[in-house]
Enzyme design. Structure first.
Site, short mmCIF file in Angstrom:
data_model
loop_
_atom_site.label_atom_id
_atom_site.label_comp_id
_atom_site.label_asym_id
_atom_site.label_seq_id
_atom_site.Cartn_x
_atom_site.Cartn_y
_atom_site.Cartn_z
N ILE A 135 0.86 -1.17 0.00
CA ILE A 135 0.00 0.00 0.00
C ILE A 135 0.90 1.23 0.00
O ILE A 135 2.06 1.16 0.38
CB ILE A 135 -0.97 0.03 1.19
N ASP A 136 0.36 2.34 -0.46
CA ASP A 136 1.17 3.54 -0.63
C ASP A 136 1.73 4.06 0.69
O ASP A 136 1.16 3.81 1.76
CB ASP A 136 0.33 4.65 -1.27
N LYS A 137 2.79 4.82 0.60
CA LYS A 137 3.43 5.39 1.78
C LYS A 137 2.44 6.13 2.67
O LYS A 137 2.43 5.96 3.89
CB LYS A 137 4.57 6.34 1.34
N ARG A 143 -6.92 5.69 -5.59
CA ARG A 143 -6.71 7.13 -5.74
C ARG A 143 -6.98 7.57 -7.18
O ARG A 143 -7.58 8.64 -7.42
CB ARG A 143 -5.28 7.48 -5.33
#
Length: 307
Positions: free
Chosen positions: A135-137, A237
């Site tokens: 998953i993204d930062k 997103r």
């Protein structure tokens, strides 16, 4: 070296795309090397990266022994909500990168896991041991980590077959028109900014499918649940932007102006459902909203119930 065998549950236009899905954690270059070395067969015949493969085909992949891990243990606070001899499930905080990359040589989730766990799978290579999915930062929430290679490949197959279910909750800008729906697009690198992903024509990207369901609407914002059918980079997103309702706090795909004094997008991986690699037991894990996310919902007088 060892050989892993898989029976395909869907059709693929390219064998290398199928193998990438089955060996989650392997980079594109690593998958390319597998084909170049003749380590991939389909129904007993050496496969070409570009050949079509179909439901029911048996794909065999010879996986080299993992190299010694290059990442080093670091004492970084990370909540481990479940652990056994095969897997661990962690609740990743916002701001923590999953594994090393450009500009992130250390201080990652992998460094934290090496400090906290006794074993990690080697399928992901020296940079990302144990990492099955990411998953993204600046996205928070649940990740499953593999502690051995057999568990890693089992989990990767579940993700490829879409039996590993991942649910997210996000606060979106504006009032989303429909109460529920499915977004189906192709996602690839943006042609105008290669650091971003974008909705692109089929020949330029990979199919991306996301279900969404509105949980609450207040004050010009929409609280929304997202269920992933695929796992493309920045998928939720990008799809939120595609709906013209970007995720609040997302300075890449939404407003540049910071709202609610946030340090990143209000996007949280709240639920994870999988089959245990050894016992075969179906398992469900949940993670409550981070404090900063819950605080924004209180300001907006929104109601949140764990999916």
């Amino acid at each position: 070296m060892r050989t892993e065998k898989f029976v395909l549950q869907e059709n693929f236009n390219r064998a290398d795309v199928a193998v990438s899905g089955l060996t989650q954690g392997y980079t594109r270059s690593a998958v390319k090397k597998l084909f170049e070395s003749g380590y991939v067969t389909v129904n007993g015949k050496v496969a070409k990266p570009s050949q079509c493969v179909s439901i029911g085909d048996e794909v065999s992949v010879i996986l080299p022994d993992p190299a010694e891990c290059a990442a080093k243990p670091e004492d970084i606070p990370v909540e481990i909500i479940y652990e056994d001899s095969d897997i661990a499930v962690v609740n990743k905080p916002q701001g923590l990168t999953v594994h090393a990359g450009n500009g992130n040589a250390d201080g990652t989730l992998v460094n934290a896991l090496l400090f906290k766990l006794d074993n990690l799978s080697g399928v992901g290579g020296v940079i990302r041991p144990g990492i099955v999915h990411r998953i993204d930062k600046n996205t928070s929430g649940l990740l499953v980590v593999a502690k051995n290679d057999a568990a890693h490949l089992s989990l990767a197959e579940q993700i490829a077959e879409k039996s590993c279910r991942r649910t997210y909750v996000a606060l979106l800008e504006g009032n989303l028109k429909d109460d529920s729906g499915t977004v189906t697009t192709y996602i690839g690198r943006s042609q105008s900014d290669r650091t971003k992903m974008a909705v692109v024509p089929p020949e330029k990207g990979k199919i991306a499918i996301t279900d969404y369901c509105v949980m609450d609407r207040q004050g010009g914002y929409t609280l929304c649940r997202f269920d992933l059918h695929t796992g493309r980079t920045h998928q939720i997103r990008v799809h939120a932007k595609h709906l013209n309702h970007p995720v609040v706090g997302d300075e890449v795909y939404g407003r540049k102006k910071r709202e609610f004094n946030l340090n990143g997008q209000l996007l949280h991986a709240c639920r994870l459902e999988l089959t245990h690699p050894t016992s075969g037991k179906r398992m469900v894990f949940t993670a409550p909203l981070p404090d900063y996310f819950a605080a924004v919902l209180r300001k907006l007088n929104m109601t949140y119930k764990m999916p």
